[in-house]
Design a protein around this motif. Structure first.
Motif, short mmCIF file in Angstrom:
data_model
loop_
_atom_site.label_atom_id
_atom_site.label_comp_id
_atom_site.label_asym_id
_atom_site.label_seq_id
_atom_site.Cartn_x
_atom_site.Cartn_y
_atom_site.Cartn_z
N ARG A 1 -15.32 -3.39 -4.09
CA ARG A 1 -14.95 -3.52 -2.67
C ARG A 1 -16.20 -3.81 -1.85
NH1 ARG A 1 -11.21 0.65 0.77
NH2 ARG A 1 -11.54 -0.24 2.84
N GLY B 1 -5.18 -5.03 3.40
CA GLY B 1 -3.97 -4.96 4.23
C GLY B 1 -4.38 -5.02 5.69
N GLY B 2 -3.69 -4.26 6.50
CA GLY B 2 -4.13 -4.12 7.89
C GLY B 2 -3.33 -4.86 8.93
N TYR C 1 3.13 5.76 7.41
CA TYR C 1 2.28 6.88 7.80
C TYR C 1 3.09 7.91 8.60
CZ TYR C 1 -0.93 3.36 6.24
OH TYR C 1 -1.54 2.40 5.47
N HIS D 1 -11.07 -4.60 2.61
CA HIS D 1 -10.00 -4.14 3.50
C HIS D 1 -10.69 -3.64 4.75
CE1 HIS D 1 -6.46 -2.07 5.03
NE2 HIS D 1 -7.12 -0.94 5.06
N LYS E 1 0.51 4.28 0.00
CA LYS E 1 0.26 5.45 0.83
C LYS E 1 1.00 5.41 2.16
CE LYS E 1 -4.01 4.22 3.32
NZ LYS E 1 -4.48 2.92 2.79
N GLN F 1 -12.83 -7.35 -3.73
CA GLN F 1 -11.85 -6.74 -2.84
C GLN F 1 -12.48 -6.41 -1.50
OE1 GLN F 1 -11.25 -3.47 -1.52
NE2 GLN F 1 -9.09 -3.69 -1.03
N GLU G 1 -2.69 -6.41 0.61
CA GLU G 1 -2.32 -4.99 0.44
C GLU G 1 -1.72 -4.40 1.70
OE1 GLU G 1 -6.21 -3.45 -0.20
OE2 GLU G 1 -6.55 -4.55 -2.05
N PRO G 2 -0.65 -5.00 2.22
CA PRO G 2 -0.10 -4.47 3.47
C PRO G 2 0.72 -3.19 3.25
CG PRO G 2 1.25 -6.26 2.67
CD PRO G 2 0.13 -6.13 1.70
N GLY G 3 0.54 -2.23 4.10
CA GLY G 3 1.37 -1.03 4.08
C GLY G 3 2.22 -0.98 5.34
N ARG G 4 1.54 -0.83 6.45
CA ARG G 4 2.23 -0.69 7.73
C ARG G 4 3.14 -1.89 8.05
NH1 ARG G 4 0.03 2.40 11.71
NH2 ARG G 4 -2.00 2.14 10.72
N SER H 1 -6.86 -1.11 9.77
CA SER H 1 -5.42 -1.05 9.87
C SER H 1 -4.96 -1.36 11.30
CB SER H 1 -4.97 0.36 9.49
OG SER H 1 -3.60 0.38 9.17
N GLN H 2 -3.70 -1.79 11.41
CA GLN H 2 -3.09 -2.08 12.72
C GLN H 2 -3.90 -3.14 13.48
OE1 GLN H 2 -0.22 -1.76 13.78
NE2 GLN H 2 -0.32 -2.04 15.96
N ALA I 1 -7.48 1.73 -5.31
CA ALA I 1 -8.58 1.82 -4.34
C ALA I 1 -9.00 3.27 -4.14
CB ALA I 1 -8.14 1.21 -3.01
N ASP J 1 -0.73 -1.26 -4.08
CA ASP J 1 -2.09 -0.79 -3.87
C ASP J 1 -2.01 0.73 -3.83
OD1 ASP J 1 -4.95 -1.04 -2.90
OD2 ASP J 1 -4.08 -0.04 -1.17
N ALA K 1 0.86 -1.19 0.00
CA ALA K 1 0.00 0.00 0.00
C ALA K 1 0.89 1.23 0.00
CB ALA K 1 -0.92 -0.01 1.22
C1 LIG Z 1 -4.58 1.90 3.60
C2 LIG Z 1 -5.00 0.72 2.84
C3 LIG Z 1 -4.26 -0.46 2.93
C4 LIG Z 1 -3.06 -0.62 3.80
O1 LIG Z 1 -3.34 -0.63 5.16
P1 LIG Z 1 -2.22 -1.06 6.22
O2 LIG Z 1 -2.91 -1.03 7.52
O3 LIG Z 1 -1.12 -0.05 6.14
O4 LIG Z 1 -1.75 -2.42 5.86
C5 LIG Z 1 -4.67 -1.52 2.15
N1 LIG Z 1 -5.75 -1.45 1.34
C6 LIG Z 1 -6.47 -0.32 1.24
C7 LIG Z 1 -7.65 -0.29 0.32
C8 LIG Z 1 -6.13 0.80 1.98
O5 LIG Z 1 -6.87 1.91 1.89
#
Ligand SMILES: *Cc1c(COP(=O)(O)O)cnc(C)c1O
Length: 437
Positions: free
Chosen positions: A149, A237-238, A390, A199, A60, A197, A287-290, A202-203, A102, A79, A58
């Motif tokens: 979604r 993600g999350g 973030y 999501h 962002k 899809q 879709e992991p970001g964190r 997060s966290q 997304a 993502d 992700a």
């Molecule tokens: C922000 C977001 C993520 C990533 O979330 P994390 O908690 O950082 O893994 C994944 N998918 C979508 C659609 C998001 O908006």
């Protein structure tokens, strides 16, 4: 696990001392570890190996070109949530064909860009958006790859501002309605229905909400395979990380080496989800970001003043909420440590209850409150850990403060991947109206 550790009393990122970096590049400074990024990515990627899958970072969470390139090289997809992010991915050498898009508010321009560049899927969040995507695709004489979604209405049990999968949130289409939306979308001639899809937030530190959500959508996914031959399911993600290894306040030992105790490990995540997903036979995206970027970065800041009031000890530093907004936004915890350890730092008598605060004129401008930290003084440097996700991406120029610099470290190598902004750049696009001159 991450690659920030003390060696002979000095904090290192991989094989480079944080001290040397901050002396060379100034403060405040974001430092990222290439090793941590790739290890986190590979760990997840490996855990999901039994599935036909793609890990889509992700963007962002951390969209620095150096970070994106690191992950693209590791094989990551992305993502994205804006046309700007798509362009960043391309600037970093990533491929739009491995990007999913997304977001609840995609503009016509963004949809057009994504279609022209050959995006893997536009993940639509409403029926009007599907109609708009169809319209843009028709104009371009294309078939737009889309997923919808679904909002599974599962409480992710995380912070309210980062919960996304319940009906209180603006995201996705309600579980009960989504199939009818697929049916109507299938009649739009310029759409290619490619996936499903979700999501949920997060966290997340437990696997149960993921499990619940996946279990809930599996029958739906099966019907979508039968009806529209969808190819993929993205489970979002999350995955959470450890921000506070001590998990107890007032502990005399403020520094703990990071261990993933009781946390959502890729193994645990995969072991619960693979048996559910494998029988579907679909390509699985996550879709992991964190999880990938969070522990890869720190923010280094200099102590400017110590200020004692009757009840408080303020450690005033040169970083602020404009550099790292998470504590102000979410009350979030970042481990804080001096970058040089002294003998006896772990003794209570050498510590002091501290509020580490920035110089911005807001009461929300703090990094911690009443935390036992080793005594520091003017000119010392502190590191805020787990600032890789973030962090910089949420930075602003509030109070006419410039963006900090960012450095990427790999082994013994360190390179500035974003120069410190110059003060004059802050008003370079502004002007005074002629009629005021
Ligand atoms: C922000 C977001 C993520 C990533 O979330 P994390 O908690 O950082 O893994 C994944 N998918 C979508 C659609 C998001 O908006």
């Amino acid at each position: 696990m991450h690659d920030f550790s003390f060696k002979r009393g000095r904090l290192y990122c991989e094989n480079v001392s944080v001290d040397s970096l901050v002396k060379k590049h100034g403060s405040p400074l974001f430092i990222y570890s290439h090793g941590t990024l790739t290890r986190n990515f590979n760990e997840l990627d490996k855990a999901l190996a039994p599935l036909d899958h793609t890990v889509c970072f992700a963007a962002k969470a951390n969209s620095n070109l150096g970070v994106l390139r690191t992950l693209a090289n590791a094989g990551s997809g992305f993502d994205i949530v804006s046309g700007g992010e798509l362009q960043r991915i391309m600037a970093a050498g990533g491929s739009p064909s491995k990007c999913i898009f997304a977001g609840v508010g995609k503009t016509e321009e963004e949809i057009e860009l994504a279609l022209k560049k050959g995006i893997y899927s536009l993940n639509a969040e409403s029926e009007p958006e599907l109609i708009r995507i169809n319209k843009v695709a028709r104009r371009l004489k294309k078939k737009a790859p889309v997923a919808i979604r679904v909002n599974p209405n599962i409480d992710a049990k995380t912070h309210a501002k980062i919960t996304t999968g319940t009906y209180e949130n603006k995201f996705g289409i309600a579980f009960e309605e989504v199939e009818a939306v697929y049916d109507r979308a299938s009649k739009l001639k310029n759409l290619h229905i490619r996936g499903l899809q979700m999501h949920i937030g997060s966290q997340l530190t437990e696997v149960e909400p993921f499990e619940k959500a996946v279990k809930k959508v599996i029958p739906l996914a099966k019907r979508l395979v039968e009806k529209y031959s969808i190819e993929f399911i993205s489970i979002g993600g999350g995955l959470g990380i450890v921000y506070d290894p001590a998990l107890e306040s007032g502990d005399a030992k403020w520094w703990r080496s990071p261990k993933r105790k009781d946390l959502l490990t890729p193994k645990k995540y995969a072991s619960k989800l693979i048996p559910l997903l494998k029988p579907l036979g679909l390509k699985v995206l996550i879709e992991p970001g964190r999880f990938i970027a969070g522990n890869c970065g720190i923010l280094v800041t200099r102590v400017e003043y110590l200020k004692q009031t009757g009840v408080k000890n303020f450690v005033i530093v040169d970083a602020a909420m404009n550099d790292l907004a998470r504590p102000a936004l979410y009350d979030s915890y970042h481990q804080i440590t001096p970058i040089k350890q002294r003998a006896g730092d772990n003794l209570k008598k050498n510590q002091i209850s501290s509020d580490v605060v920035g110089p911005i004129c807001e009461s929300g401008d703090y990094f911690c409150k009443n935390r036992m930290l080793p005594k520091t003084g003017e000119g010392d440097y502190l590191a805020l850990l787990s600032a890789g996700a973030y962090g910089f991406v949420m930075a602003s120029n509030y109070n006419t403060r410039t963006f900090p610099a960012e450095v990427l470290v790999k082994g013994n190598q360190a390179e500035v991947v974003r120069k410190r902004q110059k003060t004059k750049q802050l008003w370079a696009s502004e002007s005074v109206p002629k009629w005021l001159k």
